[in-house]
Enzyme design. Structure first.
Site, mmCIF file in Angstrom:
data_model
loop_
_atom_site.group_PDB
_atom_site.id
_atom_site.type_symbol
_atom_site.label_atom_id
_atom_site.label_comp_id
_atom_site.label_asym_id
_atom_site.label_seq_id
_atom_site.Cartn_x
_atom_site.Cartn_y
_atom_site.Cartn_z
ATOM 1 N N ASP A 339 0.847 -1.189 0.000
ATOM 2 C CA ASP A 339 0.000 0.000 0.000
ATOM 3 C C ASP A 339 0.891 1.251 0.000
ATOM 4 O O ASP A 339 2.089 1.169 0.283
ATOM 5 C CB ASP A 339 -0.899 -0.029 1.242
ATOM 6 N N ASP A 530 -1.936 -0.866 5.944
ATOM 7 C CA ASP A 530 -2.150 -0.321 7.288
ATOM 8 C C ASP A 530 -3.582 0.100 7.559
ATOM 9 O O ASP A 530 -3.943 0.345 8.706
ATOM 10 C CB ASP A 530 -1.242 0.892 7.518
#
Length: 639
Positions: A339, A530
């Site tokens: 990400d 996250d």
């Protein structure tokens, strides 16, 4: 009864931590192994010195009892469940040796067998101790500030979410919370492993068990004691120590059939020589020796100590691996997706631009206050940038009703009767200029009509390029960047860290689809993220890794690995550690197999003395255990 009172410890002061040696000897397996060893050595000394048989015999018997009662009881319980435990084979072999006049050899077998069991228990205990010691650092009490402003010393367990505590210089923070006022440098080494204190001001998050510096902080409690970062760390480690890797499960499945085969073969080794005229004692001695050397003790111990030791080592460096199976799987990954915001970037973005659209009639302060009010309920790092900008301008945030998070899109809520949405842009024309600058653009809408565009920038982590290079070297392929952000911002960051495969403008389902596509091609995917929008991909990946310091609760629960220390370079390090653990497991299996094969052939073809059989078989078991414990060393963790 003694009237001596316990020493008074100031509120929140760092408590003393028990020394590791005390923890080791607190293990019952270690105590019994030591007792058995001492009894055996004393008995052996008396035996060699020509002392009466009752003297050394009693000591040998003590060694049998101390080192053998636990595995004997476990074996009988397993037998009651119609399974044959390898422990029971060792006990039977030891008693058989004593029955044919070889009590010293049987006692030696018990002692070494108990020692190998203590090694496995030590590996498990060190896994728990690597992080469980953090609980000893959590203060038992905290200074709660009442409604009238008075201080009250209360147990940490009684603190409720929303209450305010006071943390004085040198004290430990009593709960996870948000700094309301004050400034100080806080030592977070117990949580993140970072050696340098971190500056804390109003609006910053602090964690339970971290040590306050020279300032005074007022902190609003945001989590119950059972939900603190430390509590969750301990829970993860304890759960990991109770799991078994696929290799271990396979070994245990084979062990049942193999153990039955050993019993059948032992009976054959005993009866066939008798049919050919061998003496009873000689046949029984050969059969007992065969049972000892053919038992798969070293094979059973080959897998778990290396994996548990690797989990413990990773835990010391701020990486929590949730199970032994995950530690094994980490070494298998050959494809990585990562990400952007909060993972490759620092996760501390700032608002760089606020541009009102023509004809809205609203001021910047009004729009920013609306946007911050809605974003204040979000966990996304971009939301923090909007809220921080509003606070920096001293704006009061209005109340929000009907808040709703739209993973991968944005957030929405009702403010003053109007629906305010802060989300990714639907029309490129509104945000082209900001995106061409490499900024992340979000649009503020009121009742479905765009009223402003916000530009947000975030810096790449200092170790992002190092982490990408490490993962590339380990897997043989560059990681792919998956992000919901715009393509220009994603490509700019990718160029900084060395990524060439960029997938931008993705929804959570898109990330999930990409991970599943990799898996369908036979790739073992490591996904790193996250946020809430990363959770589906983390769950679907072969191994999911969450950046724990800024990660959301959903991501932490979905992931298999949590990086508590805010350090992306720890990911390739733990992958490398897993591959070391897999190599050690392979070494152990080869070593155990070679010893078993060699000793069995020696016993069947020649005449293998029982003491040598015991030393060879149990010695190989101890060697396998010690080889696994090598992964506890600091040198096993490398970049």
């Amino acid at each position: 009864m003694s009237t001596t009172s316990a020493p008074v410890v100031p509120v929140g002061r760092p408590p003393a931590v028990p020394r590791r040696r005390r923890r080791v000897f607190a293990l019952p397996e270690v105590r019994w192994a030591v007792a058995a060893t001492v009894a055996f050595l004393l008995g052996l000394a008396l035996d060699l010195a020509g002392a009466p048989a009752w003297a050394w015999g009693a000591l040998y018997a003590t060694a049998y009892v101390c080192g053998g009662w636990e595995p004997a009881w476990a074996g009988l319980l397993a037998l009651r469940e119609r399974t044959l435990d390898v422990d029971l084979l060792m006990i039977v072999a030891a008693l058989g040796a004593a029955a044919i006049g070889q009590p010293m050899d049987g006692a030696l077998l018990i002692v070494i067998f108990a020692t190998s069991g203590a090694l496995e228990a030590l590996a498990t205990a060190r896994t728990e101790d690597s992080v469980r010691g953090l609980l000893d650092l959590t203060p038992e009490t905290a200074r709660r500030i009442g409604a009238n402003g008075a201080e009250e010393v209360v147990p940490v367990a009684e603190l409720a979410v929303g209450e305010v505590i006071l943390v004085r210089p040198g004290e430990r923070v009593g709960a996870d919370g948000l700094v309301l006022d004050g400034s100080s440098d806080v030592d977070e080494a117990s949580i993140t492993g970072e050696p340098l204190p971190v500056a804390k001001h109003a609006g910053n998050q602090v964690f339970a068990a971290t040590v306050n510096g020279t300032g005074v902080l007022r902190v609003r409690v945001e989590r119950d004691a059972s939900e603190s970062v430390i509590a969750r760390i301990v829970e993860m480690v304890e759960r990991a120590s109770r799991t078994k890797a696929p290799a271990q499960l396979l070994i245990e499945k084979i062990e049942q059939r193999y153990s039955v085969g050993v019993v059948v073969a032992t009976l054959a080794v005993f009866t066939i020589p008798l049919l050919w005229g061998a003496e009873l004692t000689e046949a029984l001695l050969r059969a007992m020796t065969f049972m000892i050397v053919a038992s798969p003790c070293a094979v059973v111990l080959a897998t778990m100590p290396p994996l548990l030791s690797a989990i413990a080592n990773a835990g010391r460096h701020g990486v929590l691996v949730k199970s032994a199976a995950v530690m094994q799987q980490l070494g298998e990954v050959d494809s990585v997706v990562v990400d952007k915001t909060g993972t490759l970037t620092e996760g501390a973005p700032r608002l760089s631009a606020l541009r009102l659209l023509p004809g809205t009639g609203f001021t910047e302060e009004t729009v920013l206050a609306w946007a911050a009010a809605v974003e204040n309920n979000s966990e996304h790092p971009l939301a923090e940038a909007v809220v921080a900008a509003a606070r920096a301008r001293g704006l009061d945030l209005p109340a929000v009703e009907e808040f709703k998070a739209l993973p991968g899109i944005g957030v929405t809520g009702v403010v003053g009767g109007a629906t305010i949405t802060v989300a990714r842009p639907r029309h490129a024309g509104l945000v082209t200029e900001l995106e061409e600058l490499g900024e992340t653009a979000v649009v503020v809408e009121r009742d479905g009509h765009p009223i402003a565009v916000l530009g947000i920038v975030d810096q790449a982590r200092g170790d992002a390029a190092e982490a990408v290079a490490g993962l590339t070297a380990l897997t043989g392929a560059r990681p792919a960047l998956l992000t919901g952000d715009n393509a220009r911002a994603a490509e700019r960051l990718a160029g900084e860290v060395g990524i060439t495969d960029v997938r931008a403008g993705l929804l959570p389902q898109d990330k999930l689809d990409i991970v599943q596509e990799h898996a369908e091609r036979g790739r073992k995917v490591l996904a790193i993220g996250d946020g809430v929008n990363d959770a589906p991909a983390l769950t679907a990946a072969h191994v999911g890794v969450a950046m724990g310091r800024v990660g959301s609760d959903v991501a932490l629960k979905a992931a298999d690995v949590v990086v508590v220390r805010d350090e992306l370079a720890a990911v390739p390090a733990v992958v490398s550690l897993s591959r070391r653990a897999r190599r050690v497991v392979a070494q152990n299996l080869v070593l155990a197999g070679a010893f078993i094969t060699g000793l069995v052939l020696w016993d069947l073809i020649g005449t293998l003395p029982l003491p040598l059989g015991v030393l060879g078989h149990e010695g190989s078991t101890v060697l396998v255990g010690l080889n696994g414990l090598r992964l506890l060393r600091e040198s096993a963790w490398s970049r």
